[in-house]
Design an enzyme around this catalytic site. Structure first.
Site, mmCIF file in Angstrom:
data_model
loop_
_atom_site.group_PDB
_atom_site.id
_atom_site.type_symbol
_atom_site.label_atom_id
_atom_site.label_comp_id
_atom_site.label_asym_id
_atom_site.label_seq_id
_atom_site.Cartn_x
_atom_site.Cartn_y
_atom_site.Cartn_z
ATOM 1 N N ASP A 148 -2.801 -18.114 2.282
ATOM 2 C CA ASP A 148 -3.908 -18.840 1.657
ATOM 3 C C ASP A 148 -4.421 -19.940 2.571
ATOM 4 O O ASP A 148 -5.635 -20.158 2.689
ATOM 5 C CB ASP A 148 -3.502 -19.399 0.286
ATOM 6 C CG ASP A 148 -2.116 -20.007 0.266
ATOM 7 O OD1 ASP A 148 -1.389 -19.883 1.259
ATOM 8 O OD2 ASP A 148 -1.760 -20.616 -0.759
ATOM 9 N N TYR B 7 0.816 -1.208 0.000
ATOM 10 C CA TYR B 7 0.000 0.000 0.000
ATOM 11 C C TYR B 7 0.854 1.263 0.000
ATOM 12 O O TYR B 7 0.412 2.331 -0.440
ATOM 13 C CB TYR B 7 -0.942 0.016 1.199
ATOM 14 C CG TYR B 7 -2.045 -1.012 1.157
ATOM 15 C CD1 TYR B 7 -2.300 -1.754 0.013
ATOM 16 C CD2 TYR B 7 -2.837 -1.255 2.269
ATOM 17 C CE1 TYR B 7 -3.310 -2.698 -0.022
ATOM 18 C CE2 TYR B 7 -3.845 -2.196 2.241
ATOM 19 C CZ TYR B 7 -4.080 -2.923 1.100
ATOM 20 O OH TYR B 7 -5.084 -3.857 1.068
ATOM 21 N N LYS C 276 3.652 -15.215 3.040
ATOM 22 C CA LYS C 276 3.643 -15.974 1.788
ATOM 23 C C LYS C 276 5.100 -16.293 1.453
ATOM 24 O O LYS C 276 5.624 -15.965 0.387
ATOM 25 C CB LYS C 276 2.970 -15.158 0.679
ATOM 26 C CG LYS C 276 2.679 -15.954 -0.596
ATOM 27 C CD LYS C 276 1.699 -17.088 -0.385
ATOM 28 C CE LYS C 276 1.384 -17.775 -1.713
ATOM 29 N NZ LYS C 276 0.589 -19.001 -1.532
ATOM 30 N N ASP D 254 -5.385 -6.719 5.887
ATOM 31 C CA ASP D 254 -6.588 -6.065 5.391
ATOM 32 C C ASP D 254 -7.611 -7.100 4.942
ATOM 33 O O ASP D 254 -8.796 -7.042 5.286
ATOM 34 C CB ASP D 254 -6.202 -5.141 4.235
ATOM 35 C CG ASP D 254 -7.310 -4.186 3.836
ATOM 36 O OD1 ASP D 254 -8.374 -4.176 4.494
ATOM 37 O OD2 ASP D 254 -7.128 -3.458 2.862
ATOM 38 N N ASP E 35 -11.178 -8.690 7.209
ATOM 39 C CA ASP E 35 -12.540 -8.627 6.675
ATOM 40 C C ASP E 35 -13.190 -10.007 6.694
ATOM 41 O O ASP E 35 -14.398 -10.144 6.947
ATOM 42 C CB ASP E 35 -12.531 -8.073 5.253
ATOM 43 C CG ASP E 35 -12.451 -6.555 5.219
ATOM 44 O OD1 ASP E 35 -12.487 -5.949 6.311
ATOM 45 O OD2 ASP E 35 -12.346 -5.980 4.128
#
Length: 364
Positions: free
Chosen positions: A227, A146, A195, A251, A255
């Site tokens: 994942d 970001y 990851k 992020d 959610d």
């Protein structure tokens, strides 16, 4: 205590839910003999409309002088808002990113708790919902993709977009230590999500988390790929206590955590810097489709206000009082429409945004 609190209601449902959080804070101040001073300022789309930019220097300066900041939501419906015809650096979300960076808010806390009264709203299997869960997400907030460089250029006759993901060792160690400290005060289990099978930044992340673990012998550290973690969160969220991860992964996963609690309207958050200052906001979006209808769930904003009391003002008893008031309201069957069962014959009462705020304030 006397405290100055900046309110940034923002866009969409933001003004409605922040109003209820303020109502509860004002009631708490009266109940416990504190003096809270509130000032409302603009951020996001409403700031663009008023000043031509999503966040002004004056707003940043006033936030810096406050004891804490409570925010609502920013943005509108993408594709239907003129805000998204502006360059990326002038869109609503750019204001929030700039605010986090300006205030040095590197640590985002997002607790996801399944209240026993809302187990029927949980989309997971019945046996998982019956077990319940209470997970704390610790998300690094000022690094990663970001805040990397972004570009779009033409190459060999076609457009190519590039976003860079960069983390410094100091940024990773800083968030790691915060996560270990939080895990020490809970069940002593910390899962670091990355990851590492693909990304160099994740391999550095994993290496440094492992090194930091030596300083916290009471915390059991594990590593997981993002994942796999996204799958395990819907399979059995109770297996997690504290999760720490980088900006974009946090992020997305937070959610998902919000959804399995039954509603985004139940998930508060805190964004902290290294001292006691913090910015507090519900984790849901601006929900422009229901804005102005007085039907949004204000509980995440109210619980964010409780986090403000706990982390920035060190008012633990007052924070617990608000949290207990929320639980009591749920026990009494008070619901906004997003968490109400389809068949409300079981004693539930569907309330408006403002009515739910009233019920919580009455419990203080």
């Amino acid at each position: 205590m006397r405290a100055d609190i900046i309110m940034l209601p923002g866009d969409g449902i933001g003004p409605e839910i922040v109003a209820e959080a303020r109502k509860v804070l004002e009631r708490t101040a009266v109940r416990f003999g504190h003096e809270f001073h509130f000032q409302e300022l603009l951020i996001g789309g409403c700031s663009i409309d008023a000043y031509g930019e999503p966040l002004t220097e004056e707003t940043i300066e006033r936030c810096c002088r406050a004891d804490a900041v409570l925010m609502g939501a920013i943005g509108g419906r993408v594709g239907q808002s003129l805000w998204y015809e502006l360059p990326p650096e002038r869109r609503p979300e750019a204001g929030l990113l700039r605010l986090r960076k300006s205030l040095r808010l590197f640590c985002n806390l997002r607790p996801a708790k399944l209240y026993s009264e809302l187990r029927n709203a949980c989309p997971l299997r019945t046996e998982i919902a019956e077990r319940g869960f209470d997970v704390m997400m610790v998300r690094e907030l000022t690094g990663g993709i970001y805040f990397g460089t972004h570009s779009t250029e033409e190459l060999d006759g076609e457009l190519v977009a590039t976003d860079t993901l960069c983390y410094r060792e100091s940024e990773i160690r800083r968030i790691a230590r915060k996560a270990f400290e939080i895990a020490e005060k809970r069940e002593g289990r910390l899962c670091s999500v990355d990851k590492a099978n693909v990304l160099a930044s994740s391999r550095l992340w994993r290496r440094l988390l492992t090194e930091e673990a030596a300083r916290y012998p009471s915390v059991r550290l594990s590593h997981a790929l993002v994942d796999s973690t996204s799958m395990q969160l819907v399979r059995d969220p109770a297996q997690f206590d504290v999760i720490v991860t980088e900006n974009m992964f946090g992020d997305i996963l937070s959610d998902e955590m919000a959804e399995i609690t039954g509603s985004l309207g139940m998930l508060p958050s805190a964004s902290l810097r290294e001292d006691s200052f913090g910015l507090y906001e519900p984790s849901g979006g601006s929900a422009p489709d229901i804005a102005g209808q007085n039907v949004a769930n204000p509980l995440a904003a109210i619980l964010s206000a409780a986090m403000l009391l706990r982390y920035s003002l060190n008012l633990t008893t007052e924070a617990e009082c608000i949290e207990e008031a929320v639980e009591e309201a749920l026990r009494r069957g008070f619901r906004t429409r997003d968490i109400a069962e389809r068949d409300s014959a079981g004693g539930q009462r569907v309330l408006s945004t403002s009515e739910m705020g009233d019920r919580i304030a009455e419990q203080i």
